[in-house]
Design a protein around this motif. Structure first.
Motif, PDB file in Angstrom:
ATOM      1  N   MET A 142       0.826  -1.205   0.000  1.00  0.00           N
ATOM      2  CA  MET A 142       0.000   0.000   0.000  1.00  0.00           C
ATOM      3  C   MET A 142       0.863   1.259   0.000  1.00  0.00           C
ATOM      4  O   MET A 142       0.535   2.247  -0.675  1.00  0.00           O
ATOM      5  CB  MET A 142      -0.944  -0.019   1.201  1.00  0.00           C
ATOM      6  CG  MET A 142      -2.003  -1.114   1.111  1.00  0.00           C
ATOM      7  SD  MET A 142      -3.316  -0.990   2.343  1.00  0.00           S
ATOM      8  CE  MET A 142      -2.416  -1.348   3.849  1.00  0.00           C
ATOM      9  N   GLU A 173      -7.164   6.940   6.910  1.00  0.00           N
ATOM     10  CA  GLU A 173      -7.059   5.607   7.506  1.00  0.00           C
ATOM     11  C   GLU A 173      -8.220   5.421   8.479  1.00  0.00           C
ATOM     12  O   GLU A 173      -8.352   6.171   9.448  1.00  0.00           O
ATOM     13  CB  GLU A 173      -5.726   5.433   8.216  1.00  0.00           C
ATOM     14  CG  GLU A 173      -5.546   4.005   8.725  1.00  0.00           C
ATOM     15  CD  GLU A 173      -4.136   3.726   9.189  1.00  0.00           C
ATOM     16  OE1 GLU A 173      -3.621   2.640   8.865  1.00  0.00           O
ATOM     17  OE2 GLU A 173      -3.557   4.573   9.874  1.00  0.00           O
ATOM     18  N   ASN A 230       0.321   0.773  10.085  1.00  0.00           N
ATOM     19  CA  ASN A 230       0.099   1.234   8.713  1.00  0.00           C
ATOM     20  C   ASN A 230       0.102   2.764   8.637  1.00  0.00           C
ATOM     21  O   ASN A 230       0.519   3.341   7.636  1.00  0.00           O
ATOM     22  CB  ASN A 230      -1.210   0.685   8.156  1.00  0.00           C
ATOM     23  CG  ASN A 230      -1.338   0.937   6.673  1.00  0.00           C
ATOM     24  OD1 ASN A 230      -0.616   0.359   5.868  1.00  0.00           O
ATOM     25  ND2 ASN A 230      -2.233   1.829   6.291  1.00  0.00           N
ATOM     26  N   PHE A 288      -7.542   3.745   3.460  1.00  0.00           N
ATOM     27  CA  PHE A 288      -7.439   2.361   3.928  1.00  0.00           C
ATOM     28  C   PHE A 288      -8.536   2.123   4.949  1.00  0.00           C
ATOM     29  O   PHE A 288      -8.608   2.814   5.968  1.00  0.00           O
ATOM     30  CB  PHE A 288      -6.066   2.106   4.546  1.00  0.00           C
ATOM     31  CG  PHE A 288      -5.874   0.706   5.075  1.00  0.00           C
ATOM     32  CD1 PHE A 288      -6.228  -0.403   4.322  1.00  0.00           C
ATOM     33  CD2 PHE A 288      -5.315   0.502   6.331  1.00  0.00           C
ATOM     34  CE1 PHE A 288      -6.038  -1.696   4.809  1.00  0.00           C
ATOM     35  CE2 PHE A 288      -5.114  -0.788   6.825  1.00  0.00           C
ATOM     36  CZ  PHE A 288      -5.486  -1.879   6.060  1.00  0.00           C
ATOM     37  N   ASP A 303     -10.141  -0.419   7.602  1.00  0.00           N
ATOM     38  CA  ASP A 303      -9.865  -1.610   8.413  1.00  0.00           C
ATOM     39  C   ASP A 303     -10.419  -1.374   9.815  1.00  0.00           C
ATOM     40  O   ASP A 303      -9.669  -1.253  10.783  1.00  0.00           O
ATOM     41  CB  ASP A 303      -8.352  -1.868   8.461  1.00  0.00           C
ATOM     42  CG  ASP A 303      -8.015  -3.147   9.215  1.00  0.00           C
ATOM     43  OD1 ASP A 303      -8.919  -3.988   9.403  1.00  0.00           O
ATOM     44  OD2 ASP A 303      -6.845  -3.305   9.625  1.00  0.00           O
ATOM     45  N   ALA A 356      -8.324   1.075  -0.324  1.00  0.00           N
ATOM     46  CA  ALA A 356      -7.953  -0.293   0.035  1.00  0.00           C
ATOM     47  C   ALA A 356      -8.864  -0.761   1.168  1.00  0.00           C
ATOM     48  O   ALA A 356      -8.985  -0.075   2.185  1.00  0.00           O
ATOM     49  CB  ALA A 356      -6.493  -0.356   0.470  1.00  0.00           C
ATOM     50  N   ASP A 396      -9.637  -3.816   3.774  1.00  0.00           N
ATOM     51  CA  ASP A 396      -8.981  -4.982   4.372  1.00  0.00           C
ATOM     52  C   ASP A 396     -10.002  -6.033   4.816  1.00  0.00           C
ATOM     53  O   ASP A 396     -11.193  -5.747   4.965  1.00  0.00           O
ATOM     54  CB  ASP A 396      -8.143  -4.542   5.566  1.00  0.00           C
ATOM     55  CG  ASP A 396      -7.039  -5.519   5.893  1.00  0.00           C
ATOM     56  OD1 ASP A 396      -6.640  -6.301   5.003  1.00  0.00           O
ATOM     57  OD2 ASP A 396      -6.556  -5.518   7.041  1.00  0.00           O
ATOM     58  N   VAL A 453      -7.453  -8.289   0.583  1.00  0.00           N
ATOM     59  CA  VAL A 453      -7.581  -6.840   0.479  1.00  0.00           C
ATOM     60  C   VAL A 453      -8.048  -6.495  -0.927  1.00  0.00           C
ATOM     61  O   VAL A 453      -7.537  -7.017  -1.912  1.00  0.00           O
ATOM     62  CB  VAL A 453      -6.252  -6.112   0.816  1.00  0.00           C
ATOM     63  CG1 VAL A 453      -5.104  -6.596  -0.052  1.00  0.00           C
ATOM     64  CG2 VAL A 453      -6.408  -4.611   0.718  1.00  0.00           C
TER      65      VAL A 453
END
Length: 255
Positions: A87, A101, A109, A176, A178, A202, A204, A249
């Motif tokens: 990533m 995030e 991350n 991202f 998650d 992205a 997860d 992912v």
């Protein structure tokens, strides 16, 4: 010139992900956490260990934070180190300056992204508590990237709504996701508004330990992930690659 409405950088990123998918299958990968694959050597397959030994370039600060996380009972929540590296490489490829995030945990991350952003880059990191983020914050500072990280302790949907309301829609380069699985669809839709064309989202845990194959009716997390997987597969707003890395992912490239 953009190809089929997507930037050159994102098109190259799609090709890179295609290679990652092929590598994943050739290596016979299972669903390992970063701790399984990078710390407990010998517990993963020899071929998987070979892949890590010949591809993972873990920054010393990332290694330090990963090892600190290994002492946490919830250590399995840590993103795979090789996934974080992929990533970060994609963020570098598209010259990302603004990253979202959703779900921070100990901030591995977050740190990985901050390390590849320019000095004026920013990671807006969303979490609902500081139960684990306090582990990563000293390492962020030691790595010299603390100033790039905007940690917001409140429900992520609230932060995303605030960013949209403040006029930041279409200005982020990478997101991202998650966090809590039942909110994945909401996170996806809000991130899609905040990400620019050619940007990347992205997502997860899209394989969710295999439970997406036949999710029980009372398993709302698996149901939510499965429904989002089906939705993104048919979503004309993005190009996609689902990569069998970690717990799975999906990368969605905004058109």
């Amino acid at each position: 010139m953009p190809l089929l409405g997507i930037s050159k950088e994102a098109a190259v990123g799609s090709a890179v992900l295609g290679l990652a998918v092929a590598a994943g299958y050739l290596a016979g990968r299972r669903y390992h956490s970063a701790l399984d694959s990078a710390t407990h050597k010998g517990k993963s397959s020899p071929l998987q260990q070979y892949v890590l030994d010949h591809s993972l370039r873990e920054h010393p600060s990332l290694k330090k934070l990963r090892l600190l996380t290994s002492d946490v009972p919830q250590k399995g929540m840590l993103v795979c180190s090789d996934q974080a590296q992929l990533m970060a490489n994609l963020a570098r490829l598209i010259k990302a300056k603004k990253v979202l995030e959703i779900g921070v945990f100990t901030g591995y991350n977050t740190l990985s992204m901050a390390l590849v952003l320019p000095e004026d880059g920013r990671v807006v990191a969303c979490d609902i508590s500081e139960d684990f983020t306090h582990i990563g914050k000293p390492v962020w500072k030691e790595a010299g990237v603390e100033h790039k990280i905007d940690l917001r302790i409140k429900p992520a949907t609230q932060t995303l709504d605030e960013l949209i309301a403040s006029g930041e829609a279409g200005t982020f380069d990478f997101a991202f996701i998650d966090a809590d699985k039942e909110s994945y669809n909401d996170y996806y839709e809000k991130c899609l508004r905040l990400i620019r064309k050619g940007g990347i989202i992205a997502i997860d845990n899209v394989l969710w330990h295999g439970r997406v194959l036949n999710p029980r009716k009372d398993d709302l997390e698996s149901q939510s992930i499965h429904h989002l997987n089906e939705k993104i597969f048919r979503d004309p707003r993005v190009n996609i690659s689902m990569v069998p890395m970690g717990d799975g992912v999906t990368f969605a490239f905004k058109l």
